[in-house]
Enzyme design. Structure first.
Site, PDB file in Angstrom:
ATOM      1  N   HIS A 112      -6.284  -9.825  -3.238  1.00  0.00           N
ATOM      2  CA  HIS A 112      -5.100  -9.737  -2.539  1.00  0.00           C
ATOM      3  C   HIS A 112      -4.975 -11.234  -2.093  1.00  0.00           C
ATOM      4  O   HIS A 112      -5.970 -11.863  -1.642  1.00  0.00           O
ATOM      5  CB  HIS A 112      -5.035  -8.928  -1.450  1.00  0.00           C
ATOM      6  CG  HIS A 112      -4.840  -7.402  -1.722  1.00  0.00           C
ATOM      7  ND1 HIS A 112      -5.583  -6.893  -2.562  1.00  0.00           N
ATOM      8  CD2 HIS A 112      -3.908  -6.631  -1.479  1.00  0.00           C
ATOM      9  CE1 HIS A 112      -5.309  -5.492  -2.713  1.00  0.00           C
ATOM     10  NE2 HIS A 112      -4.129  -5.546  -2.012  1.00  0.00           N
ATOM     11  N   LYS A 115       4.428  -2.022   7.468  1.00  0.00           N
ATOM     12  CA  LYS A 115       5.740  -2.880   6.873  1.00  0.00           C
ATOM     13  C   LYS A 115       6.907  -1.890   7.190  1.00  0.00           C
ATOM     14  O   LYS A 115       8.083  -2.157   7.430  1.00  0.00           O
ATOM     15  CB  LYS A 115       5.726  -3.316   5.628  1.00  0.00           C
ATOM     16  CG  LYS A 115       6.753  -4.168   5.168  1.00  0.00           C
ATOM     17  CD  LYS A 115       6.494  -4.916   3.861  1.00  0.00           C
ATOM     18  CE  LYS A 115       6.290  -4.108   2.538  1.00  0.00           C
ATOM     19  NZ  LYS A 115       7.689  -3.994   2.214  1.00  0.00           N
TER      20      LYS A 115
END
Length: 868
Positions: free
Chosen positions: A139, A530
């Site tokens: 990531h 999120k």
């Protein structure tokens, strides 16, 4: 600031200042100092942000870039000095007895029943089932180039030498070399000029293994062994079993990354194998050379003599050479022969190579048993045991390579396979990946690669699809543990029903039989945060853990929860040991698996002492979280405060969703932050979005968090929590129950402490300047009002006068850094404001603005020690 840290910061800062003068003259250093004094004065209220901005706006773009570079390099050097001080502190604590948070402290606490558990019996039970599985991912959160990282490492080595105490001439030479390396760092491009590819990411992760992890593992096991049986460790068979298992997604995670192919996965495992086999060969050869015990003092056992005879028959010239060099030293001869066989394994010399790690382990245990039988217990259970631990931990593959792919692609691929016609390129790639997994298993064993993670799991059918695709390969099918990844709020809620459906899949039932009813489930922290906001996502994940632990108990399944945490607080990050102790009761049970992402890999595993401390802290937390007393306390607190938490979570979610669902929010966010420009940092091979769409739903969590960090808002770490606290306290008028929950419930305590940390890294005044770029005052006002509310109520509940009041070291680091981060923020604001105005027509000017913007992004990331 502690004097040793102050000394190092001043030394490195002074050398950087001298380098600036050499490079750009006194004027460059004067400009840097002018901005530095201005931002400090602004913090004290002695000048205004407008006056600071006027200084920045008065420079040419070339000068602004140079100043931004100076502050960025300064942060790299400050981070290095703080790392050195942390190591110094760890050594000082270790000299003073049992260190809090260590394995020894946890073992002592359990054994002496300080936490009211069943002492020795429970300790033995937990140790027997203990597992810690860190999984490295690609990531993209490491903003530094590898060239920058290695330059910093060279500076670190020189600073270590300088602090070790040297003679006058030696010190002069070390200081000269320090200046040389700092000058080189200044002149090195701080951001990448080309996009990384997946194999670049594999090789980058290998640096942590080569430099740290391979050596740390036996130290950690030795510490546990010493804690279990005192100072006898190294003179008897160890009581500590190898409980660390490293995993990797690097080269295996293809969810939304078109550059990770079956060939990349194959290449990734071969790179890993090359590194671990070289490390094992070096270690085995070194121990062989050092093990000079003579047969007159330490005679070989019948088993070792037979092994040598068999080796002599198979490879007479190699054994003759060893006997000539080491006459009368059979243990040494056999270990050096083993080292040549490890080299042959790496070179794929079938005549001499080991067929498997088990074969190497058998040889090492033959040596160990022979030494023990001859009375050389210290030789048997010292360095030879450490090599055995390394082979048991890493095998010939180093890290267990895991595959990840999106559920929708399996569904489409299976439809094509069932139809029997021509297969698309995507379907061929999925099937080829499964063939590569089978090849890896044949080459390195099933353990090397058998986990297949299905992202955005919606139903048990998503698991069945992968099993059916694998079965379509016939005899070439790999052994698979297909693991569901629950990421959205809705998916987390239905996780238990999905697992129930998985029990109906024949392939899953067979695998459960083969593994002793072991199963793994992955929980995604980033996308849920999120979608729901930090507070609501934390509570939803806790509920899911609790439900899954209960489901596993009902079905007699040993469940491992795989926590897909990011490095930042907005993606489930924060201190790992505190996070473990805040998990739902029954969900740890001696096992902890977690992703280690990007910048976190080098922050936690880049230095031997820090890596060892991190692994010990996690181990300690896993041991304590698995005891009955700790779980009962957490269970009682959860039951008592759950209604309160539900009200907080609902109000927090409503506030968060209300913000991000505002019409035009995505476009506004892109204007007030360097969201779109972040992709130009080229910090990873994976695209920032899963699809070409520009909405928030397809934006990955890392750029979402990274962009908010740059604006100094840090919104993903706290937004909505203030509204949640206000809903249950009458906007702060009744804080009694909230304060009780903060004291008694680890989950709630961690939730507020993490929000406090995120708020401390924010800056309201500078954030306001970023938000104003969007031209949506109502959105700016909503964000700032929630910031004020959250800050006020978090301080009120925790009882703190200021943020991070109870975390002195972290508070000091944040307070010292903030003014310098302010400097970079003002430089970034100059570039962002001009670019967002849309009236830059000169291409050279635009290029300079973009360079300034990206350089400042890199610097802010270094200053806050956070990207995504």
């Amino acid at each position: 600031m502690p004097e040793p840290l102050r000394r190092d910061v001043r030394l490195l800062g002074a050398m950087l200042g001298d380098g600036l003068v050499e490079y750009g003259g006194q004027g460059l250093l004067d400009d840097v100092e002018r901005l530095r004094h201005a931002v400090i004065a602004a913090r004290r209220g002695e000048t205004s942000a407008d006056e600071v901005a006027a200084i920045v706006d008065g420079w040419t773009l070339e000068r602004a870039e140079q100043v931004a570079r100076a502050f960025t390099v300064y942060f790299h050097l400050t981070n290095l000095a703080e790392e050195h001080h942390r190591i110094r502190t760890l050594r000082e604590r270790d000299a003073g007895g049992t260190v809090p948070g260590s394995v020894a402290a946890a073992v002592e606490e359990i054994r002496t029943e300080k936490i009211g558990t069943a002492g020795g019996d429970r300790l033995a039970e937990v140790i027997d089932g203990l597992e810690f599985r860190p999984v490295f991912t690609a990531h993209p959160t490491e903003a530094r180039r590898r060239a920058v990282v290695t330059a910093i490492q060279r500076i670190s080595d020189l600073l270590t030498a300088l602090n070790a105490g040297q003679g006058a001439s030696e010190r002069e030479e070390t200081e000269r070399r320090l200046r040389e390396e700092i000058d080189l760092l200044w002149r090195t491009a701080l951001r990448r000029g080309t996009q990384m590819d997946p194999l670049d990411e594999v090789r980058t992760a290998m640096a942590a293994f080569d430099e740290t992890i391979f050596r740390v593992v036996p130290h950690v096991y030795r510490a546990l062994d010493r804690a279990l049986d005192g100072d006898d460790t190294g003179t008897r068979p160890p009581k500590a079993r190898p409980y660390l298992r490293f995993g990797s997604w690097i080269g295996g995670d293809r969810d939304g990354n078109p550059y990770v192919t079956a060939q990349v996965t194959r290449d990734a495992i071969m790179i890993q194998a090359d590194h671990v086999l070289r490390a094992l060969e070096t270690a085995c050869a070194r121990i062989g050379r050092e093990l000079t015990v003579h047969e007159s003092t330490t005679p070989a056992s019948a088993g070792l003599r037979n092994a040598l005879a068999a080796a002599r028959t198979a490879h007479p010239s190699r054994l003759a050479e060893g006997a000539k060099r080491s006459p009368g030293e059979p243990h040494r001869q056999f270990l050096l022969y083993a080292a040549t066989r490890i080299a042959a394994t790496r070179e794929r010399d079938a005549d001499l190579a080991y067929a498997s790690p088990d074969e190497l382990l058998a040889d090492l245990r033959t040596v160990q048993e022979s030494l023990a039988a001859a009375g050389a217990a210290r030789q048997a259970y010292g360095r030879v045991q450490q090599l055995i631990w390394q082979v048991e931990t890493f095998g010939f593959h180093l890290a267990e390579l895991e595959i990840r792919q999106h559920s929708e692609l399996h569904e489409k691929a299976l439809a094509e396979v069932r139809a029997g016609g021509e297969l698309s390129e995507m379907t061929e790639e999925i099937l080829e990946t499964l063939r590569v997994v089978a090849w890896i298993q044949k080459r390195f064993g099933v353990r090397a690669c058998h986990r297949y993670i299905v992202s955005f799991t919606r139903s048990a059918e998503d698991m069945a699809n992968v099993h059916e695709l694998a079965a379509s390969l016939g005899d070439g099918a790999p052994v698979l543990d297909v693991i569901p990844l629950f990421e959205t709020g809705e998916d987390l809620e239905r996780a238990p029903s999905v697992l129930e459906g998985m029990l109906e899949i024949p392939a899953v039932r067979r695998r459960l039989d083969d593994t002793g009813r072991r199963m793994e489930v992955m929980l995604g922290y980033s996308d849920s945060a999120k979608q729901l906001g930090p507070a609501s996502a934390t509570l939803r994940l806790y509920d899911t853990q609790e439900a899954l632990a209960a489901w596993a108990a009902r079905n007699d399944i040993t469940l491992t929860l795989f926590h897909g945490r990011g490095g930042s607080l907005g993606r489930g990050g924060g201190p790992a040991n505190r996070a473990i102790l805040a998990q739902a009761p029954g969900s740890v049970a001696g096992r902890f698996k977690v992703t280690e992402q990007g910048e976190v890999i080098f922050a936690r595993y880049g230095r031997t002492e820090i890596a060892e401390r991190h692994v010990e802290q996690v181990t300690s937390a896993v041991l304590l979280a698995s005891t009955d007393a700790v779980q009962e306390r957490a269970r009682a607190a959860a039951a008592r405060f759950r209604p309160l938490a539900d009200k907080i979570g609902e109000a927090a979610k409503d506030a968060f969703r209300s913000l991000i669902e505002t019409d035009g929010f995505a476009a506004w966010f892109a204007r007030v932050s360097p969201l779109e420009e972040i992709a130009e940092l080229r910090i990873g091979s994976r695209p920032a979005r899963r699809k070409a769409a520009r909405g928030l739903e397809d934006l990955r969590a890392i750029p979402w968090v990274f962009a908010w960090t740059q604006t100094r808002v840090n919104l993903p770490g706290w937004y909505g929590l203030g509204s949640g606290l206000a809903a249950v306290s009458g906007d702060g008028r009744d804080l009694g129950e909230l304060r009780e929950a903060y004291e008694a419930w680890p989950l709630f305590n961690t939730l507020l402490d993490n929000a406090e940390m995120s708020l401390a890294k924010s800056d309201r005044a500078i954030a306001e300047r970023y938000l104003a770029l969007g031209g949506r005052p109502e959105l700016s006002e909503a964000v700032l009002a929630e910031y004020d509310r959250t800050r006020r109520l978090v301080l009120a509940v925790t009882g703190h006068e200021r943020l991070l009041e109870n975390r002195r070291v972290l508070s000091r680091a944040v307070e010292l850094r903030n003014p310098y981060v302010d400097a970079l923020s003002h430089l970034q604001l100059r570039a962002l404001t001009a670019l967002r105005a849309g009236d830059v027509t000169d291409e050279e000017e635009r290029s300079h603005l973009e360079a300034l913007l990206l350089l400042s992004v890199n610097g802010v990331a270094a200053g806050l020690q956070n990207t995504g």
